[in-house]
Structures are given as C-alpha cells and as structure tokens.
Design a protein around this motif. Sequence first.
Motif, PDB file in Angstrom:
ATOM      1  N   LYS A 175     -57.330 -56.619 -32.796  1.00  0.00           N
ATOM      2  CA  LYS A 175     -58.151 -55.466 -32.395  1.00  0.00           C
ATOM      3  C   LYS A 175     -57.272 -54.274 -32.073  1.00  0.00           C
ATOM      4  O   LYS A 175     -56.278 -54.392 -31.367  1.00  0.00           O
ATOM      5  CB  LYS A 175     -58.992 -55.823 -31.173  1.00  0.00           C
ATOM      6  CG  LYS A 175     -60.067 -56.832 -31.463  1.00  0.00           C
ATOM      7  CD  LYS A 175     -60.966 -57.056 -30.273  1.00  0.00           C
ATOM      8  CE  LYS A 175     -62.051 -58.043 -30.602  1.00  0.00           C
ATOM      9  NZ  LYS A 175     -62.876 -58.374 -29.435  1.00  0.00           N
ATOM     10  N   ILE A 176     -57.682 -53.131 -32.568  1.00  0.00           N
ATOM     11  CA  ILE A 176     -56.887 -51.939 -32.311  1.00  0.00           C
ATOM     12  C   ILE A 176     -57.054 -51.490 -30.863  1.00  0.00           C
ATOM     13  O   ILE A 176     -58.143 -51.556 -30.295  1.00  0.00           O
ATOM     14  CB  ILE A 176     -57.260 -50.805 -33.284  1.00  0.00           C
ATOM     15  CG1 ILE A 176     -56.253 -49.654 -33.164  1.00  0.00           C
ATOM     16  CG2 ILE A 176     -58.690 -50.325 -33.047  1.00  0.00           C
ATOM     17  CD1 ILE A 176     -56.294 -48.685 -34.292  1.00  0.00           C
ATOM     18  N   MET A 177     -55.940 -51.085 -30.287  1.00  0.00           N
ATOM     19  CA  MET A 177     -55.957 -50.556 -28.922  1.00  0.00           C
ATOM     20  C   MET A 177     -55.830 -49.039 -28.944  1.00  0.00           C
ATOM     21  O   MET A 177     -56.573 -48.326 -28.276  1.00  0.00           O
ATOM     22  CB  MET A 177     -54.820 -51.149 -28.112  1.00  0.00           C
ATOM     23  CG  MET A 177     -54.834 -52.660 -28.035  1.00  0.00           C
ATOM     24  SD  MET A 177     -53.421 -53.296 -27.158  1.00  0.00           S
ATOM     25  CE  MET A 177     -53.785 -52.772 -25.488  1.00  0.00           C
TER      26      MET A 177
ATOM     27  N   THR B 114     -62.647 -49.963 -25.269  1.00  0.00           N
ATOM     28  CA  THR B 114     -62.649 -51.226 -24.525  1.00  0.00           C
ATOM     29  C   THR B 114     -61.311 -51.488 -23.833  1.00  0.00           C
ATOM     30  O   THR B 114     -61.189 -52.456 -23.088  1.00  0.00           O
ATOM     31  CB  THR B 114     -62.953 -52.401 -25.456  1.00  0.00           C
ATOM     32  OG1 THR B 114     -61.880 -52.533 -26.396  1.00  0.00           O
ATOM     33  CG2 THR B 114     -64.261 -52.194 -26.203  1.00  0.00           C
ATOM     34  N   VAL B 115     -60.322 -50.653 -24.093  1.00  0.00           N
ATOM     35  CA  VAL B 115     -58.990 -50.881 -23.514  1.00  0.00           C
ATOM     36  C   VAL B 115     -58.956 -50.382 -22.067  1.00  0.00           C
ATOM     37  O   VAL B 115     -59.274 -49.222 -21.809  1.00  0.00           O
ATOM     38  CB  VAL B 115     -57.911 -50.163 -24.344  1.00  0.00           C
ATOM     39  CG1 VAL B 115     -56.542 -50.296 -23.683  1.00  0.00           C
ATOM     40  CG2 VAL B 115     -57.873 -50.722 -25.755  1.00  0.00           C
TER      41      VAL B 115
ATOM     42  N   SER C  61     -51.269 -47.892 -21.358  1.00  0.00           N
ATOM     43  CA  SER C  61     -51.060 -46.518 -21.779  1.00  0.00           C
ATOM     44  C   SER C  61     -49.935 -46.457 -22.813  1.00  0.00           C
ATOM     45  O   SER C  61     -48.887 -47.062 -22.644  1.00  0.00           O
ATOM     46  CB  SER C  61     -50.739 -45.616 -20.580  1.00  0.00           C
ATOM     47  OG  SER C  61     -49.590 -46.088 -19.909  1.00  0.00           O
ATOM     48  N   PRO C  62     -50.169 -45.704 -23.884  1.00  0.00           N
ATOM     49  CA  PRO C  62     -49.115 -45.503 -24.874  1.00  0.00           C
ATOM     50  C   PRO C  62     -48.261 -44.306 -24.482  1.00  0.00           C
ATOM     51  O   PRO C  62     -48.749 -43.342 -23.894  1.00  0.00           O
ATOM     52  CB  PRO C  62     -49.899 -45.211 -26.153  1.00  0.00           C
ATOM     53  CG  PRO C  62     -51.166 -44.571 -25.670  1.00  0.00           C
ATOM     54  CD  PRO C  62     -51.430 -45.072 -24.279  1.00  0.00           C
ATOM     55  N   LYS C  63     -46.970 -44.403 -24.812  1.00  0.00           N
ATOM     56  CA  LYS C  63     -46.067 -43.282 -24.539  1.00  0.00           C
ATOM     57  C   LYS C  63     -45.226 -43.077 -25.785  1.00  0.00           C
ATOM     58  O   LYS C  63     -44.589 -44.010 -26.264  1.00  0.00           O
ATOM     59  CB  LYS C  63     -45.150 -43.601 -23.348  1.00  0.00           C
ATOM     60  CG  LYS C  63     -45.863 -43.823 -22.035  1.00  0.00           C
ATOM     61  CD  LYS C  63     -45.956 -42.566 -21.222  1.00  0.00           C
ATOM     62  CE  LYS C  63     -46.382 -42.804 -19.786  1.00  0.00           C
ATOM     63  NZ  LYS C  63     -47.630 -43.521 -19.622  1.00  0.00           N
ATOM     64  N   SER C  64     -45.219 -41.859 -26.293  1.00  0.00           N
ATOM     65  CA  SER C  64     -44.492 -41.585 -27.523  1.00  0.00           C
ATOM     66  C   SER C  64     -43.447 -40.513 -27.290  1.00  0.00           C
ATOM     67  O   SER C  64     -43.774 -39.328 -27.239  1.00  0.00           O
ATOM     68  CB  SER C  64     -45.462 -41.139 -28.618  1.00  0.00           C
ATOM     69  OG  SER C  64     -44.762 -40.853 -29.813  1.00  0.00           O
ATOM     70  N   PRO C  65     -42.177 -40.892 -27.166  1.00  0.00           N
ATOM     71  CA  PRO C  65     -41.124 -39.886 -26.974  1.00  0.00           C
ATOM     72  C   PRO C  65     -40.885 -39.047 -28.219  1.00  0.00           C
ATOM     73  O   PRO C  65     -40.431 -37.906 -28.112  1.00  0.00           O
ATOM     74  CB  PRO C  65     -39.893 -40.714 -26.615  1.00  0.00           C
ATOM     75  CG  PRO C  65     -40.186 -42.094 -27.108  1.00  0.00           C
ATOM     76  CD  PRO C  65     -41.658 -42.259 -27.117  1.00  0.00           C
ATOM     77  N   ASP C  66     -41.180 -39.632 -29.387  1.00  0.00           N
ATOM     78  CA  ASP C  66     -41.037 -38.879 -30.639  1.00  0.00           C
ATOM     79  C   ASP C  66     -41.841 -39.599 -31.712  1.00  0.00           C
ATOM     80  O   ASP C  66     -42.420 -40.659 -31.470  1.00  0.00           O
ATOM     81  CB  ASP C  66     -39.561 -38.744 -31.054  1.00  0.00           C
ATOM     82  CG  ASP C  66     -38.852 -40.071 -31.162  1.00  0.00           C
ATOM     83  OD1 ASP C  66     -37.856 -40.272 -30.453  1.00  0.00           O
ATOM     84  OD2 ASP C  66     -39.315 -40.939 -31.943  1.00  0.00           O
TER      85      ASP C  66
END
Lengths: 113, 115
Positions: A44-46, A59-60, A65-70
Amino acid sequence: DTAVSQTPKYLVTQMGNDKSIKCEQNLGHDTMYWYKQDSKKFLKIMFSYNNKELIINETVPNRFSPKSPDKAHLNLHINSLELGDSAVYFCASSHRGWAGELFFGEGSRLTVL
Amino acid sequence: DQQVKQNSPSLSVQEGRISILNCDYTNSMFDYFLWYKKYPAEGPTFLISISSIKDKNEDGRFTVFLNKSAKHLSLHIVPSQPGDSAVYFCAASPSTQGGSEKLVFGKGTKLTVNP
C-alpha cells in the motif's frame, strides 16, 4: 550500482521509539514513494513526493513523515512506534506523471517489540 | 476493500509447462495494468504491462491478457522455468498518466516452478 537503495534493511526497536529509514535513488527520477507491505502482504502506498508536491495516503497516521533533502533522497521518519507499524517498508521511484513502472528498493523490515 | 484481487495465494507448476496467474479488479476506472515480480529479500520489479485499449501484450515468455468486460487479467508464462519462482503482484491504475500514487496492488501469488 543499486538503483534504489534503502537503509537499514532490518530494524528492531521498542514501542514508543522514533526511527528513520533512508532511501536514495540514482536513476534521475523526479518522484519517490514509500510503500508499506503489512502482514497481509498488501503493498500500500504511503506517500508520493516530488519537489513540488507531497501526496499522502489519508490512512497513514501523522506519526509517519517523509523528509526529502534533495531529489535523490526520500527518508521516512516514524515517531512513537507502535506494534502495528511492524512491516516491510519499500522505497520506490519513477518519473512524475507515469503511472507505470516503479523501481523499488530491497525493502526495510521493521519489527516493533 | 480490495480493488485488485489475486485469489490464488500460491501456484505450483512443472518446468516447461505453462503458468497462469490470475487477477480480478473491481474498479471500472482502472485502465492500465501491470505485473511485478518479487524475489525473497528483494523489492518488486516491473515485468509487463497492458493498457485497456489492448487485450493482449506479449514480451518473450510472458503474455498478459486483459478481459475488460470481466474485469479480469491473467499472466501466462510459457515455458515456465525454475528461475520464474517468485511472488507475482498484479497492479492497476486509473490512468497511464497522473502519477503512480494511484497504483493499487493485489496481495500477490507465489509461483513455484519445479524442476
């Protein structure tokens, strides 16, 4: 050269802890994802994320939490871990707007005791 | 609510024979379908796809058939080889465009090809 790599591959931790899983892709893709495969084996995609848009599966829990530095990295932070968070977490990447081929990492098996 | 169903959790076939893996879907908005293969301790890898404008797509030993009226697709592997032993996931999307965040996966079917 691993296209999508995630670390750690295995993670065992206690309830209530905070943990992170890192993901890196070297494919030049502009969109990255986190998937969860639970005990029932569903994938299942989060989250999906590019530098312009974060799309969250409703539903998450907000402990995730996602964190994207780049563009090449999308890390997953999980606060206050619960038993039900035990699963295999897969990172993936693709080109934005293409609902087709995803490139997955090897998965990170999280066990919460 | 399972929008993509793979009702056979496992399948065992002899090397050289045909493997047929089935997938049903409930959402009539799906119009793009994919199969992924997954080996143990690895992530899923893309295998083959089909758009709803087609009823068949072939790539070497792998053929996917789509029956839109029945909301059913199947993956045929001919001839099956021991290296094909893996879990096969069916996935569906409402569009070829718009982002993979709409991709829905089934639970997978574990294929074992016996030498």
